[in-house]
Design a protein around this motif. Sequence first.
Motif, PDB file in Angstrom:
ATOM      1  N   GLY A 106      -9.302   6.440   2.160  1.00  0.00           N
ATOM      2  CA  GLY A 106      -9.661   5.833   1.070  1.00  0.00           C
ATOM      3  C   GLY A 106     -11.023   6.544   0.370  1.00  0.00           C
ATOM      4  N   ILE A 107     -11.232   7.484   0.656  1.00  0.00           N
ATOM      5  CA  ILE A 107     -12.703   8.106   0.228  1.00  0.00           C
ATOM      6  C   ILE A 107     -12.416   9.118  -0.728  1.00  0.00           C
ATOM      7  N   CYS A 108     -11.553  10.079  -0.509  1.00  0.00           N
ATOM      8  CA  CYS A 108     -11.420  11.171  -1.369  1.00  0.00           C
ATOM      9  C   CYS A 108     -10.641  11.300  -2.599  1.00  0.00           C
ATOM     10  N   PHE A 109      -9.605  10.417  -2.598  1.00  0.00           N
ATOM     11  CA  PHE A 109      -8.734  10.001  -3.620  1.00  0.00           C
ATOM     12  C   PHE A 109      -7.794  11.161  -3.810  1.00  0.00           C
ATOM     13  N   THR A 110      -7.551  12.056  -2.696  1.00  0.00           N
ATOM     14  CA  THR A 110      -6.766  13.139  -2.909  1.00  0.00           C
ATOM     15  C   THR A 110      -5.467  12.416  -3.031  1.00  0.00           C
ATOM     16  N   CYS A 111      -4.988  11.597  -2.249  1.00  0.00           N
ATOM     17  CA  CYS A 111      -3.811  10.931  -2.046  1.00  0.00           C
ATOM     18  C   CYS A 111      -3.204  10.052  -3.220  1.00  0.00           C
ATOM     19  N   THR A 112      -3.703   9.999  -4.231  1.00  0.00           N
ATOM     20  CA  THR A 112      -3.553   9.109  -5.396  1.00  0.00           C
ATOM     21  C   THR A 112      -2.183   9.304  -6.064  1.00  0.00           C
ATOM     22  N   ALA A 113      -1.456   8.549  -6.313  1.00  0.00           N
ATOM     23  CA  ALA A 113      -0.190   8.521  -7.051  1.00  0.00           C
ATOM     24  C   ALA A 113       0.090   7.154  -7.782  1.00  0.00           C
ATOM     25  N   VAL A 114       0.799   7.337  -8.635  1.00  0.00           N
ATOM     26  CA  VAL A 114       1.392   6.369  -9.800  1.00  0.00           C
ATOM     27  C   VAL A 114       2.354   5.403  -9.047  1.00  0.00           C
ATOM     28  N   LYS A 115       1.953   4.072  -9.023  1.00  0.00           N
ATOM     29  CA  LYS A 115       3.091   3.101  -8.697  1.00  0.00           C
ATOM     30  C   LYS A 115       3.839   2.594  -9.882  1.00  0.00           C
ATOM     31  N   ARG A 116       4.992   2.655  -9.782  1.00  0.00           N
ATOM     32  CA  ARG A 116       5.938   2.442 -11.046  1.00  0.00           C
ATOM     33  C   ARG A 116       5.967   0.941 -11.156  1.00  0.00           C
ATOM     34  N   SER A 117       6.514   0.154  -9.832  1.00  0.00           N
ATOM     35  CA  SER A 117       6.596  -0.987 -10.135  1.00  0.00           C
ATOM     36  C   SER A 117       6.540  -1.609  -8.422  1.00  0.00           C
ATOM     37  N   GLY A 118       6.331  -2.995  -8.532  1.00  0.00           N
ATOM     38  CA  GLY A 118       6.328  -3.424  -7.193  1.00  0.00           C
ATOM     39  C   GLY A 118       4.830  -3.868  -6.878  1.00  0.00           C
ATOM     40  N   CYS A 119       4.781  -4.634  -5.762  1.00  0.00           N
ATOM     41  CA  CYS A 119       3.376  -5.183  -5.254  1.00  0.00           C
ATOM     42  C   CYS A 119       2.965  -4.420  -3.934  1.00  0.00           C
ATOM     43  N   THR A 120       1.609  -4.202  -4.094  1.00  0.00           N
ATOM     44  CA  THR A 120       0.969  -3.614  -3.029  1.00  0.00           C
ATOM     45  C   THR A 120      -0.086  -4.099  -2.444  1.00  0.00           C
ATOM     46  N   ARG A 121      -0.298  -4.058  -1.050  1.00  0.00           N
ATOM     47  CA  ARG A 121      -1.686  -4.823  -0.392  1.00  0.00           C
ATOM     48  C   ARG A 121      -2.702  -3.562  -0.092  1.00  0.00           C
ATOM     49  N   ASN A 122      -3.822  -3.753  -0.768  1.00  0.00           N
ATOM     50  CA  ASN A 122      -4.922  -2.937  -0.062  1.00  0.00           C
ATOM     51  C   ASN A 122      -5.348  -3.373   1.482  1.00  0.00           C
ATOM     52  N   LEU A 123      -5.144  -2.411   2.244  1.00  0.00           N
ATOM     53  CA  LEU A 123      -5.371  -2.536   3.895  1.00  0.00           C
ATOM     54  C   LEU A 123      -6.685  -2.740   4.076  1.00  0.00           C
ATOM     55  N   ASP A 151       2.950   0.851 -13.074  1.00  0.00           N
ATOM     56  CA  ASP A 151       2.410   1.996 -13.580  1.00  0.00           C
ATOM     57  C   ASP A 151       0.707   2.336 -13.685  1.00  0.00           C
ATOM     58  N   GLN A 152       0.537   2.047 -12.220  1.00  0.00           N
ATOM     59  CA  GLN A 152      -0.933   2.160 -11.993  1.00  0.00           C
ATOM     60  C   GLN A 152      -1.263   3.122 -10.875  1.00  0.00           C
ATOM     61  N   PRO A 153      -2.353   4.074 -10.961  1.00  0.00           N
ATOM     62  CA  PRO A 153      -2.688   4.989 -10.018  1.00  0.00           C
ATOM     63  C   PRO A 153      -3.048   4.208  -8.690  1.00  0.00           C
ATOM     64  N   ILE A 154      -2.684   4.470  -7.819  1.00  0.00           N
ATOM     65  CA  ILE A 154      -2.930   3.887  -6.452  1.00  0.00           C
ATOM     66  C   ILE A 154      -3.231   4.883  -5.174  1.00  0.00           C
ATOM     67  N   GLN A 155      -4.065   4.657  -4.202  1.00  0.00           N
ATOM     68  CA  GLN A 155      -4.243   5.550  -3.077  1.00  0.00           C
ATOM     69  C   GLN A 155      -3.261   5.296  -1.923  1.00  0.00           C
ATOM     70  N   LEU A 156      -2.358   6.140  -1.624  1.00  0.00           N
ATOM     71  CA  LEU A 156      -1.567   6.202  -0.671  1.00  0.00           C
ATOM     72  C   LEU A 156      -1.759   5.568   0.731  1.00  0.00           C
ATOM     73  N   CYS A 157      -2.976   6.182   1.200  1.00  0.00           N
ATOM     74  CA  CYS A 157      -3.520   5.953   2.542  1.00  0.00           C
ATOM     75  C   CYS A 157      -3.876   4.565   2.895  1.00  0.00           C
ATOM     76  N   ILE A 158      -4.274   3.960   1.750  1.00  0.00           N
ATOM     77  CA  ILE A 158      -5.112   2.578   2.075  1.00  0.00           C
ATOM     78  C   ILE A 158      -4.400   1.428   1.220  1.00  0.00           C
ATOM     79  N   ASN A 159      -2.880   1.821   0.930  1.00  0.00           N
ATOM     80  CA  ASN A 159      -1.965   0.628   0.426  1.00  0.00           C
ATOM     81  C   ASN A 159      -0.772   0.805   0.961  1.00  0.00           C
ATOM     82  N   ALA A 160      -0.224  -0.825   1.245  1.00  0.00           N
ATOM     83  CA  ALA A 160       0.985  -0.819   1.679  1.00  0.00           C
ATOM     84  C   ALA A 160       2.053  -1.603   0.895  1.00  0.00           C
ATOM     85  N   PRO A 161       3.067  -1.394   0.958  1.00  0.00           N
ATOM     86  CA  PRO A 161       4.144  -2.092   0.166  1.00  0.00           C
ATOM     87  C   PRO A 161       4.521  -3.693   0.586  1.00  0.00           C
TER      88      PRO A 161
END
Length: 354
Positions: free
Chosen positions: A309-326, A336-346
């Motif tokens: 969760g440091i470098c933001f390289t894995c950022t992608a757009v979440k189109r819909s749904g809820c995620t939890r920051n790990l 339609d928000q950019p989130i970091q894939l490595c520190i978020n779970a569906p």
Amino acid sequence: MVGLLDLVQKTMTTPHPLDRYLELVRPTLTRGSLRAEITHVRRSAVGSVTLTLRPSRQWAGHVAGQYIQIGVVIDGVRHTRCYSPVNADGRRDRHIELTIKAHPHGLVSNYLHENAIPGMVVDLEPAAGVFHLPEPRPERIVLISGGSGITPVLSMLRTLANEGYRGRILFLHYNRSPEFVPHRQELEAIAMQHGNIRIEFRYPRTQRHAHFGYDELEALAPWFPDAQTYVCGPPSLMAAVRTVYEAEQLGDRLHTEEFVLTTTVVDPADAEGTVSFSGSGVAAENTGASLLEQAESAGLSPQYGCRMGICFTCTAVKRSGCTRNLRTGELDSDPDQPIQLCINAPVGDVDIAI
């Protein structure tokens, strides 16, 4: 000159960009990309390798404590990781020095530890991060590290020593045993040459650092409440230091850099819903793991770097749904928000645009 290069790229280098031709002349000779050549390789501490890199001319340097992202090609696949330079900032020859610990399951760290040689070229990103010394310098500084967390605070110490810093410094490092401490002889020499710098090593039997506490810190630096403290290390050490500073109401004087991702545990039995990767037309049952891990399990190869969760390289757009920051446990259901894939779970059904 830039206009001429643009013209050359558009009219004479089709179908490849100019950098692809320049790198045939010299791998680090690129117009746009940052790269670095490994010039020296040293293995002076058990389990670690120290690399000296000569970056291309676009390199703007780093501030002591920051990290850089390097890219390494392994079996035809480019992998990126974040490491903190150990050299003082403002180095005249502009070279970068990295000390990398080979972690048990670290693909890139083990590859570099075993295979790095002079002449190898790696990709490079500009330095980043807010974990660094302020200007003007504080009058008292405490630097605490554990294991490979020594790298950013060592850069700070070297920088302060080079500047002729006259304030008081405590440098406290935890490791398994002396032979695992990188640059140990240099640290001992700095302590001998600078009467205002105290270097202390601790070699606990376990990595829990249970004996760290107020008494330990007060004995080494009774002035620590007036200091700015910088700490980087494993979660147990970070937690122990944070406990002391919060108990003393000194939280505003504590600055931390985590190099191990500590996440809230999600029981797979509690995971529900489907994860859709709409950009690829792939969907899979939610396992509760991070979105990065679930994407990889589904056969996708999203770009990533540090996985912390440091470098933001894995950022992608979440189109819909809820995620939890790990890391924090916070829930986010905004579409339609950019989130970091490595520190978020569906949490339930989620659609990610990759």
